[in-house]
Design a protein around this motif. Structure first.
Motif, PDB file in Angstrom:
ATOM      1  N   ILE A  27      -9.111   9.584  -2.166  1.00 21.29           N
ATOM      2  CA  ILE A  27      -7.970  10.492  -2.134  1.00 21.29           C
ATOM      3  C   ILE A  27      -7.385  10.702  -3.532  1.00 21.29           C
ATOM      4  O   ILE A  27      -6.937  11.795  -3.873  1.00 21.29           O
ATOM      5  N   VAL A  28      -7.408   9.682  -4.366  1.00 20.26           N
ATOM      6  CA  VAL A  28      -6.877   9.815  -5.723  1.00 20.26           C
ATOM      7  C   VAL A  28      -7.673  10.853  -6.509  1.00 20.26           C
ATOM      8  O   VAL A  28      -7.111  11.731  -7.174  1.00 20.26           O
ATOM      9  N   VAL A  29      -8.993  10.775  -6.428  1.00 22.04           N
ATOM     10  CA  VAL A  29      -9.838  11.726  -7.151  1.00 22.04           C
ATOM     11  C   VAL A  29      -9.694  13.125  -6.555  1.00 22.04           C
ATOM     12  O   VAL A  29      -9.673  14.122  -7.284  1.00 22.04           O
ATOM     13  N   VAL A 366       4.183   9.595  -3.776  1.00 17.75           N
ATOM     14  CA  VAL A 366       4.042   8.415  -2.901  1.00 17.75           C
ATOM     15  C   VAL A 366       2.568   8.188  -2.556  1.00 17.75           C
ATOM     16  O   VAL A 366       2.070   7.049  -2.594  1.00 17.75           O
ATOM     17  N   ILE A 367       1.852   9.279  -2.224  1.00 14.63           N
ATOM     18  CA  ILE A 367       0.440   9.157  -1.856  1.00 14.63           C
ATOM     19  C   ILE A 367      -0.361   8.569  -3.008  1.00 14.63           C
ATOM     20  O   ILE A 367      -1.122   7.604  -2.849  1.00 14.63           O
ATOM     21  N   ILE A 368      -0.198   9.133  -4.202  1.00 14.95           N
ATOM     22  CA  ILE A 368      -0.969   8.673  -5.353  1.00 14.95           C
ATOM     23  C   ILE A 368      -0.625   7.220  -5.686  1.00 14.95           C
ATOM     24  O   ILE A 368      -1.516   6.384  -5.921  1.00 14.95           O
ATOM     25  N   ALA A 369       0.679   6.895  -5.713  1.00 10.05           N
ATOM     26  CA  ALA A 369       1.094   5.538  -6.079  1.00 10.05           C
ATOM     27  C   ALA A 369       0.611   4.512  -5.064  1.00 10.05           C
ATOM     28  O   ALA A 369       0.085   3.444  -5.440  1.00 10.05           O
ATOM     29  N   THR A 370       0.780   4.800  -3.763  1.00  9.89           N
ATOM     30  CA  THR A 370       0.397   3.817  -2.744  1.00  9.89           C
ATOM     31  C   THR A 370      -1.115   3.666  -2.640  1.00  9.89           C
ATOM     32  O   THR A 370      -1.622   2.546  -2.490  1.00  9.89           O
ATOM     33  N   LEU A 372      -3.370   4.175  -4.993  1.00  8.78           N
ATOM     34  CA  LEU A 372      -3.851   3.446  -6.166  1.00  8.78           C
ATOM     35  C   LEU A 372      -3.473   1.963  -6.091  1.00  8.78           C
ATOM     36  O   LEU A 372      -4.332   1.077  -6.222  1.00  8.78           O
ATOM     37  N   ALA A 373      -2.184   1.685  -5.887  1.00  8.11           N
ATOM     38  CA  ALA A 373      -1.717   0.297  -5.892  1.00  8.11           C
ATOM     39  C   ALA A 373      -2.339  -0.506  -4.754  1.00  8.11           C
ATOM     40  O   ALA A 373      -2.824  -1.630  -4.953  1.00  8.11           O
TER      41      ALA A 373
END
Length: 634
Positions: A27-29, A366-370, A372-373
């Motif tokens: 999802i990040v990519v 929120v999507i990107i941060a969660t 990834l983390a």
């Protein structure tokens, strides 16, 4: 239009492949690709018809949630039902309340927008959590908690968002009306979804639909249920298709696996498209709205809201401390949150809530941060809490016999994970007494599917007397282990001619050698043969060792090897590999077939020792298994 669609599909699937190659959450990519193709370059322009765009997104999300519902098995609740019950009953309202308060006091949003945002962020989502569970190799009970929470709470979050939106945008809607609509939506969603799923399964069981049309018709029926539920009660469709998937997934349909495989492949394509298209609709003006308060809100959401939600929801529940700690940290958001924010953000702006233009950018943050983390930390944290297996490097043996026990004991003493599975308790007695892990039960049963943990095992070997049962198990488990890692002992001479008619996709690879069938292995063991190991050195190479073994008995069998990094490999003449220096060879031979020790080899091979089934050896270091055989012959 055709060119744009081709660009979206190519970018989506290329992003999925790239994420796999660099070991990042897909999802990040995908979101990064969407931002590049949308606001940064303008290749994908903003849609001219937001209503049609949101309708198409809703249809895609419906199929994704249906596929997630099919993955929920009632049998998984045997050991986790109370924990799951707490998470799906108390989790959503607690997350909604705490998230809304954080959105208002930390992000600085008005109460109306904050409450809608709090509802949207209730979801965790199967599109993100299921890949993370596979990546982390969690045990079945822990994975069940995450899976049920993620899939069931998705439609609940959407319903809460709809109720909140209607309350703040309709002058005639009271709190009583909103609660009433929520109750109706729950009833409609469960009713239509349950009946639709049962009728579909009933028709499929009775052959009312030909095999080649079952998967396509199922997609259409899912969309029909989704639209019909939305017609009866706004946004009840997502709950309906989730319930429909649960019903069909638990109906023991003969073609369930084929249907689920088709749906999974379709879900990959839909996710690739949706996560490219939705972020592409963001403009530079939206990205500029992300300020320090939005970043602080994301941190509060992850470090305070989620732990409090889990702590309160599971208080005094029979949930293990490790599970509770992992749940308190892991809560990635996915496509449902993005799609819902894309729907309600512009609508709230039109209703007069100007700060609602921050809704979609904050949700994507929120999507990107969660993702990834949580994607990068779930594996190490789960292993630290002893909730996940390490990298797979071991052997599951199906069928307890003298030979399989000898092999299991030898591997066990070498530090390689091994487990024997058999449906007869008495046949497992010697393995239990030897300290070898066992699984009692039919390997093909649904009960074993829920209870048998094989995340730490990389290879499957079927050693029963029944050649065709061995082939059946290999075919059934090829998806879990990878077909190149499913093996069976050779067929008996009586059935060899018929067995040759089976193509490789209908059986496992023949382990060891083509003549190494059950009768021969058992007979050789009775004659005194044993399983031995020898470390290959530069001075005492593999070719020299083969000559020595051929002199003792030319019918000796190479069973496998352990690489210098501790990787276990099972040998097959259909999957050959070369034993290099510092490998440990595992072979089946007469007890006199020991590696020679001359003056030159003593120093290099001092640690090398033949290990019989009753003997011992220094344990090898376990490490992850490779994905395929080396293209070399011994």
């Amino acid at each position: 239009m055709a060119k744009l669609l081709l660009i979206i599909l190519t970018a989506g699937l290329a992003s999925q492949w790239l994420a796999w190659r660099i070991n990042l959450p897909a999802i990040v990519v995908l979101i990064a690709s969407g931002l590049v193709l949308g606001p940064f370059t303008g290749v994908i322009p903003p849609t001219d018809s937001p209503e049609d765009f949101n309708t198409l997104i809703g249809l895609g999300v419906a199929i994704i949630l249906f596929e997630g519902g099919m993955d929920l098995k009632i049998g998984e609740l045997r050991h986790t039902r109370r924990g799951v019950g707490r998470l799906v009953l108390f989790g959503p309202p607690l997350a909604w309340l705490l998230g809304s308060a954080a959105a208002h006091y930390v992000a600085g949003l008005s109460w109306a927008v904050a409450i809608v945002l709090g509802a949207i962020l209730v979801v965790t989502g199967p599109t993100v959590i299921l890949p993370l569970l596979r990546q982390a190799r969690l045990n079945k009970e822990t994975a069940s908690l995450f899976k049920w929470e993620g899939i069931v709470n998705d439609p609940m979050g959407v319903l809460l968002a709809v109720m909140s939106f209607q309350y703040f945008t309709s002058q005639s809607t009271t709190l009583h009306d909103s609660l009433k609509d929520l109750g109706i939506a729950l009833g409609v969603g469960a009713g239509i979804g349950g009946v639709g799923g049962w009728l579909t399964g009933w028709l499929y069981r009775r052959g009312a639909v030909p095999v080649h049309l079952k998967a396509p018709i199922l997609i259409v029926l899912v969309l029909v249920v989704y639209v019909a539920s939305n017609q009866v009660q706004h946004e009840a469709g997502l709950l309906s298709v989730t319930v429909m998937g649960m019903v069909i997934g638990n109906m023991q349909l003969v073609e369930r696996q084929a249907l689920q495989t088709f749906k999974e492949n379709l879900t990959v394509v839909l996710l690739s498209v949706l996560f490219i298209v939705i972020p592409a609709q963001l403009g530079p003006q939206h990205l500029a709205l992300i300020d320090w308060r939005a970043v602080l809100f994301v941190l509060v959401l992850m470090l305070l809201v989620r732990p409090l939600t889990i702590g309160l929801a599971t208080a005094f529940a029979p949930v293990r401390r490790g599970d509770r700690l992992l749940l308190a940290w892991i809560a990635p958001r996915g496509i449902v949150a993005a799609a819902t924010a894309g729907l309600f953000g512009p609508a709230l702006v039109e209703a007069g809530y100007k700060d609602a233009d921050k809704l979609l950018p904050i949700v994507f943050l929120v999507i990107i941060a969660t993702v990834l983390a949580h994607g990068l930390s779930i594996g190490p944290l789960a292993r630290r809490l002893k909730l996940a297996a390490g990298e797979s490097n071991g052997l599951l043996i199906v069928g307890a016999s003298d030979f399989s026990l000898a092999l299991a004991r030898a591997l066990h003493r070498l530090g390689i994970d091994v487990k024997i599975s058999d449906g007869a308790w008495d046949r497992l007695k010697e393995a239990r007494m030897a300290g070898v892990p066992v699984h009692y039960g039919e390997i093909l049963s649904e009960e074993s599917e829920h209870q048998l943990d094989v995340q730490n095992l990389s290879h499957l070997l079927c050693t029963t007397e029944n050649d065709f049962y061995n082939a059946l198990v290999c075919k059934a488990k090829a998806r879990a282990f990878g077909h190149h890692r499913t093996f069976q002992i050779a067929a008996h001479k009586a059935s060899d001619q018929e067995f040759k008619r089976l193509s490789i996709d209908m059986r496992g690879y023949f382990a060891f050698a083509r003549e190494a069938n059950y009768t021969l292995l058992q007979a050789r063991l009775a004659e005194g043969w044993n399983i031995q190991t020898t470390r290959i050195s530069k001075s005492h190479g593999w070719d020299e060792m083969k000559k020595r073994l051929d002199e003792v008995d030319p019918e000796w069998l190479l069973l496998g090897g352990i690489t210098p990094k501790g990787l276990f490999r099972l040998y097959s003449q259909e999957q050959r590999f070369k034993l290099e220096p510092d490998w440990t060879a595992i072979y089946f031979a007469p007890p006199t077939a020991r590696a020679p020790r001359n003056a030159k080899a003593v120093a290099d091979a001092a640690a090398s020792e033949a290990v019989s089934a009753a003997g011992g050896a220094p344990p090898a270091t376990a490490a992850p298994a490779t994905d395929g055989p080396e293209a070399a012959a011994p």
